[in-house]
Design a protein around this motif. Structure first.
Motif, mmCIF file in Angstrom:
data_model
loop_
_atom_site.group_PDB
_atom_site.id
_atom_site.type_symbol
_atom_site.label_atom_id
_atom_site.label_comp_id
_atom_site.label_asym_id
_atom_site.label_seq_id
_atom_site.Cartn_x
_atom_site.Cartn_y
_atom_site.Cartn_z
ATOM 1 N N GLY A 232 -1.937 -14.144 10.810
ATOM 2 C CA GLY A 232 -1.711 -15.533 10.396
ATOM 3 C C GLY A 232 -1.926 -16.564 11.495
ATOM 4 O O GLY A 232 -1.488 -17.723 11.359
ATOM 5 N N LEU A 233 -2.596 -16.192 12.558
ATOM 6 C CA LEU A 233 -2.688 -17.126 13.693
ATOM 7 C C LEU A 233 -3.725 -18.218 13.484
ATOM 8 O O LEU A 233 -3.896 -19.088 14.344
ATOM 9 C CB LEU A 233 -2.917 -16.355 14.996
ATOM 10 C CG LEU A 233 -1.620 -15.625 15.382
ATOM 11 C CD1 LEU A 233 -1.884 -14.522 16.394
ATOM 12 C CD2 LEU A 233 -0.588 -16.615 15.914
ATOM 13 N N ARG B 259 -2.854 -9.246 18.240
ATOM 14 C CA ARG B 259 -4.234 -9.114 17.809
ATOM 15 C C ARG B 259 -4.565 -10.375 17.015
ATOM 16 O O ARG B 259 -3.701 -10.911 16.298
ATOM 17 C CB ARG B 259 -4.387 -7.894 16.883
ATOM 18 C CG ARG B 259 -4.224 -6.575 17.562
ATOM 19 C CD ARG B 259 -4.502 -5.410 16.616
ATOM 20 N NE ARG B 259 -3.491 -5.270 15.574
ATOM 21 C CZ ARG B 259 -3.712 -5.372 14.270
ATOM 22 N NH1 ARG B 259 -4.924 -5.629 13.823
ATOM 23 N NH2 ARG B 259 -2.743 -5.228 13.391
ATOM 24 N N LEU B 260 -5.804 -10.862 17.137
ATOM 25 C CA LEU B 260 -6.195 -12.027 16.344
ATOM 26 C C LEU B 260 -6.915 -11.519 15.096
ATOM 27 O O LEU B 260 -8.132 -11.436 15.049
ATOM 28 C CB LEU B 260 -7.094 -12.960 17.162
ATOM 29 C CG LEU B 260 -6.419 -13.601 18.382
ATOM 30 C CD1 LEU B 260 -7.397 -14.458 19.177
ATOM 31 C CD2 LEU B 260 -5.224 -14.447 17.945
ATOM 32 N N MET C 90 -0.780 -18.151 24.662
ATOM 33 C CA MET C 90 -1.212 -17.100 23.770
ATOM 34 C C MET C 90 -1.982 -16.037 24.529
ATOM 35 O O MET C 90 -2.883 -16.349 25.290
ATOM 36 C CB MET C 90 -2.111 -17.640 22.666
ATOM 37 C CG MET C 90 -2.178 -16.633 21.554
ATOM 38 S SD MET C 90 -3.728 -16.357 20.731
ATOM 39 C CE MET C 90 -4.945 -16.384 21.929
ATOM 40 N N LEU C 91 -1.581 -14.775 24.325
ATOM 41 C CA LEU C 91 -2.337 -13.634 24.839
ATOM 42 C C LEU C 91 -2.800 -12.847 23.622
ATOM 43 O O LEU C 91 -1.978 -12.395 22.826
ATOM 44 C CB LEU C 91 -1.449 -12.744 25.716
ATOM 45 C CG LEU C 91 -2.011 -11.357 26.067
ATOM 46 C CD1 LEU C 91 -3.293 -11.454 26.896
ATOM 47 C CD2 LEU C 91 -0.959 -10.525 26.814
ATOM 48 N N GLY C 92 -4.115 -12.714 23.481
ATOM 49 C CA GLY C 92 -4.585 -11.970 22.316
ATOM 50 C C GLY C 92 -6.089 -11.833 22.318
ATOM 51 O O GLY C 92 -6.790 -12.420 23.149
ATOM 52 N N SER C 93 -6.568 -11.038 21.374
ATOM 53 C CA SER C 93 -8.015 -10.931 21.211
ATOM 54 C C SER C 93 -8.307 -10.421 19.811
ATOM 55 O O SER C 93 -7.428 -9.879 19.131
ATOM 56 C CB SER C 93 -8.602 -9.982 22.250
ATOM 57 O OG SER C 93 -8.090 -8.695 22.053
ATOM 58 N N HIS D 202 -14.083 -16.425 16.429
ATOM 59 C CA HIS D 202 -13.924 -17.840 16.117
ATOM 60 C C HIS D 202 -12.549 -18.334 16.586
ATOM 61 O O HIS D 202 -12.443 -19.390 17.221
ATOM 62 C CB HIS D 202 -14.099 -18.029 14.609
ATOM 63 C CG HIS D 202 -13.686 -19.374 14.123
ATOM 64 N ND1 HIS D 202 -14.433 -20.509 14.353
ATOM 65 C CD2 HIS D 202 -12.578 -19.779 13.444
ATOM 66 C CE1 HIS D 202 -13.802 -21.550 13.834
ATOM 67 N NE2 HIS D 202 -12.676 -21.134 13.275
ATOM 68 N N LEU D 203 -11.528 -17.543 16.305
ATOM 69 C CA LEU D 203 -10.172 -17.948 16.726
ATOM 70 C C LEU D 203 -10.039 -17.931 18.249
ATOM 71 O O LEU D 203 -9.407 -18.820 18.837
ATOM 72 C CB LEU D 203 -9.125 -17.008 16.128
ATOM 73 C CG LEU D 203 -8.581 -17.362 14.754
ATOM 74 C CD1 LEU D 203 -7.499 -16.367 14.357
ATOM 75 C CD2 LEU D 203 -8.007 -18.784 14.739
ATOM 76 N N GLU D 204 -10.645 -16.932 18.879
ATOM 77 C CA GLU D 204 -10.589 -16.877 20.357
ATOM 78 C C GLU D 204 -11.140 -18.189 20.925
ATOM 79 O O GLU D 204 -10.528 -18.822 21.794
ATOM 80 C CB GLU D 204 -11.441 -15.710 20.882
ATOM 81 C CG GLU D 204 -10.847 -14.341 20.631
ATOM 82 C CD GLU D 204 -11.737 -13.215 21.177
ATOM 83 O OE1 GLU D 204 -12.862 -13.498 21.656
ATOM 84 O OE2 GLU D 204 -11.287 -12.047 21.122
ATOM 85 N N ASN D 205 -12.283 -18.625 20.386
ATOM 86 C CA ASN D 205 -12.908 -19.849 20.907
ATOM 87 C C ASN D 205 -12.069 -21.082 20.612
ATOM 88 O O ASN D 205 -11.910 -21.960 21.460
ATOM 89 C CB ASN D 205 -14.314 -20.021 20.319
ATOM 90 C CG ASN D 205 -15.251 -18.991 20.917
ATOM 91 O OD1 ASN D 205 -15.034 -18.520 22.049
ATOM 92 N ND2 ASN D 205 -16.272 -18.592 20.175
ATOM 93 N N LEU D 206 -11.515 -21.110 19.400
ATOM 94 C CA LEU D 206 -10.690 -22.255 19.024
ATOM 95 C C LEU D 206 -9.496 -22.387 19.980
ATOM 96 O O LEU D 206 -9.194 -23.474 20.493
ATOM 97 C CB LEU D 206 -10.215 -22.052 17.583
ATOM 98 C CG LEU D 206 -9.441 -23.191 16.939
ATOM 99 C CD1 LEU D 206 -10.266 -24.468 16.941
ATOM 100 C CD2 LEU D 206 -9.086 -22.814 15.485
#
Ligand code: ADP
Ligand code: GLC
Length: 483
Positions: free
Chosen positions: A306-307, A300-301, A326-329, A333-337
């Motif tokens: 700490g990702l 999970r993001l 990386m597999l996550g959601s 903001h982090l997803e886009n980065l």
């Protein structure tokens, strides 16, 4: 020993994280030890779809504002009961959130109903079956022991497990009258927490025993740094609080028999891992390179994980010839980065935003290492899946990560006990050093192979912890018989 589990998730019926894995696996481990366990979860649409036909046990004309049915089904060995309350659970979206990402406005009612149902079974029983212990999990079921203690006559004892203290189920005080509890329960001895209704607080204050999912987290949550405001309550209840490590379902998570994998392998026949790596690189569009160090994240993001400290380090991973997936959601903001970084490094960095159970298996099987830089981690399961699948865990020294991974320092390597890399302080600098150590270890083939093999041989099943839970249940039931 009869035990009722009550929770909001259960793999493979509904899952947003590790809670589902635990609720799907621990009851089976307990049943294997002669315990008579039933599991109660809400009948979300995904659950009803996967269950198909069920047996109707009971009908309620009005359960928190609508009709409800309690249904039962044997599902893959799990003795499952589902609370089918269409006005509460039958909707598109997640178990906790609407499709727009906001929490459902009636979550207090949705999970009060689940908790009430568990208390009802713990008091009156159902179908001629009454549990000795009701074991409730996380804030969604926190009211269970509160409802139960307001019942008269014989009733089950209660265990409440904290899977994550950061999620507390805190609601406006105006919701209290809807819960059907006596007024005195809105107090510091009941569900009241800083003038709000606290479901988690209710569970912590009222359950006969509390557990959390690792010994280190059991200590951490009694401090202000990790307690998220609950440290005072937990210090008060320190005698009732136990840390019992999670295990993994060894039938599902076994590279020897995992049918999702491109090739089976094991600690003693590791050759198939290379084939899984080749296929993973192909699926992800990474360069076909058996020697590149392939580092992974499945997560999970969320702030917890700490990702946010990792993105700045990925450039150097690619520059050193490493690869990253990386597999996550979660955090937009982090997803886009992460997406942008992948676009800048085709062939070396791959990012998949979303939730994908088979891909998670392929990643554990194909990757050389798995990163878990959590700020806090009650137990963590991905490091255990990493161990099983020979993806060497690189973890922050906190919670269950500290309890399950032995750092590859000089002494541990010499003594042949190391299973991964630990680092302290979730900063880019500390994680950067950990990655350097990872590259160095990977370059030393003999040490690396031994490290990986040792990880794969660790006992990470449920056997020991299921025993600990059984002891806990027994101590409760014995003490009530004595008292
Ligand atoms: P948490 O419950 O805090 O998310 P855990 O490590 O206990 O952390 O459990 C996470 C579980 O969710 C594991 O089974 C992991 O494989 C799974 N998981 C996390 N993110 C994803 C994802 N994006 N796709 C598939 N599985 C995921
Ligand atoms: C929570 C925690 C995680 C733990 C899981 C199952 O989601 O964040 O650390 O492994 O519950 O107990």
């Amino acid at each position: 020993m009869r035990v009722l589990f009550v929770a909001s998730e259960c793999f493979p019926l509904v899952k947003t994280g590790g809670l589902a894995d635990v609720v799907g696996a621990l009851p089976l481990a307990l049943a294997g030890k002669g315990c008579d366990v039933r599991v109660l979860i809400p009948a979300y649409p995904s659950v009803k779809e996967k269950l198909g036909e069920t047996e109707e046990l009971y009908y309620y004309a009005d359960l928190f504002g609508g009709m409800a049915w309690l249904r039962r089904k044997d599902f893959g060995g799990l003795d499952l009961m589902v609370l089918d309350a269409p006005h509460l659970y039958e909707r598109d979206g997640g178990p906790y959130t609407a499709p727009d990402g906001n929490d459902w406005g009636d979550n207090h009612r949705r999970f009060a109903a689940l908790s009430w149902m568990a208390a009802e079974i713990g008091h009156l029983g159902i179908d001629g079956w009454r549990p000795d212990v009701v074991h409730a999990h996380d804030w969604q079921t926190g009211l269970t022991p509160i409802y139960l203690r307001n019942r008269h006559g014989a009733r089950a004892r209660t265990v409440f497990t904290i899977h994550n203290i950061a999620y507390q189920g805190s609601f406006d005080p105006a919701t209290f009258p809807e819960l059907g509890l006596p007024g005195h329960e809105f107090s510091h001895d009941g569900v009241e927490f800083y003038h709000r209704v606290g479901f988690l607080k209710g569970g912590l204050i009222s359950a006969d025993r509390l557990t959390t999912v690792s010994p280190t987290y059991a200590r951490e949550i009694r401090t202000a740094e990790f307690g998220y405001g609950m440290e005072g309550v937990l210090r008060m209840r320190a005698d009732a609080l136990h840390g019992i490590l999670n295990g993994v379902d060894e039938k599902i998570w076994d590279p020897k028999t995992d049918r999702l994998l491109a090739a089976p392998y094991s600690a003693f026949k590791p050759e198939g891992k290379a084939e899984n790596k080749r296929v993973l690189q192909e699926i992800l569009g990474l360069k076909a390179d058996p020697d590149a160090l392939l580092i992974s994240v499945v997560s999970r993001l969320a702030y917890q994980k700490g990702l946010d400290v990792l993105p700045g380090l990925l450039e150097s991973v690619a520059a050193r010839g490493g690869q990253f997936v990386m597999l996550g959601s979660g955090d937009r903001h982090l997803e886009n980065l992460y997406r942008e970084i992948a676009a800048q490094h085709p062939g070396s960095i791959a990012v998949r935003i979303g939730y994908d159970e088979p891909l998670a298996h392929w990643i554990y099987a194909g990757a050389d290492a798995i990163l878990i830089p959590s700020r806090f981690e009650p137990c963590g399961l991905t490091q255990l899946y990493g161990l099983r699948y020979g993806a060497v865990p690189v973890v922050a020294r906190t919670g269950g990560l500290a309890d399950t991974i032995i750092d590859a320092n000089e002494v541990a390597l010499r003594d042949g006990v190391a299973t991964g890399i630990q680092f302290a302080h979730v900063t880019a600098e500390a994680l950067g050093f950990a990655l350097e150590r990872l590259f160095e270890l990977y370059a030393d083939k003999e040490t690396w192979t031994a490290l990986r093999k040792r990880g794969m041989c660790q006992q990470v099943g449920w056997d020991r912890s299921a025993e600990d839970y059984l002891d806990l249940y027994r101590s409760l039931v014995d003490s009530s018989a004595a008292g």
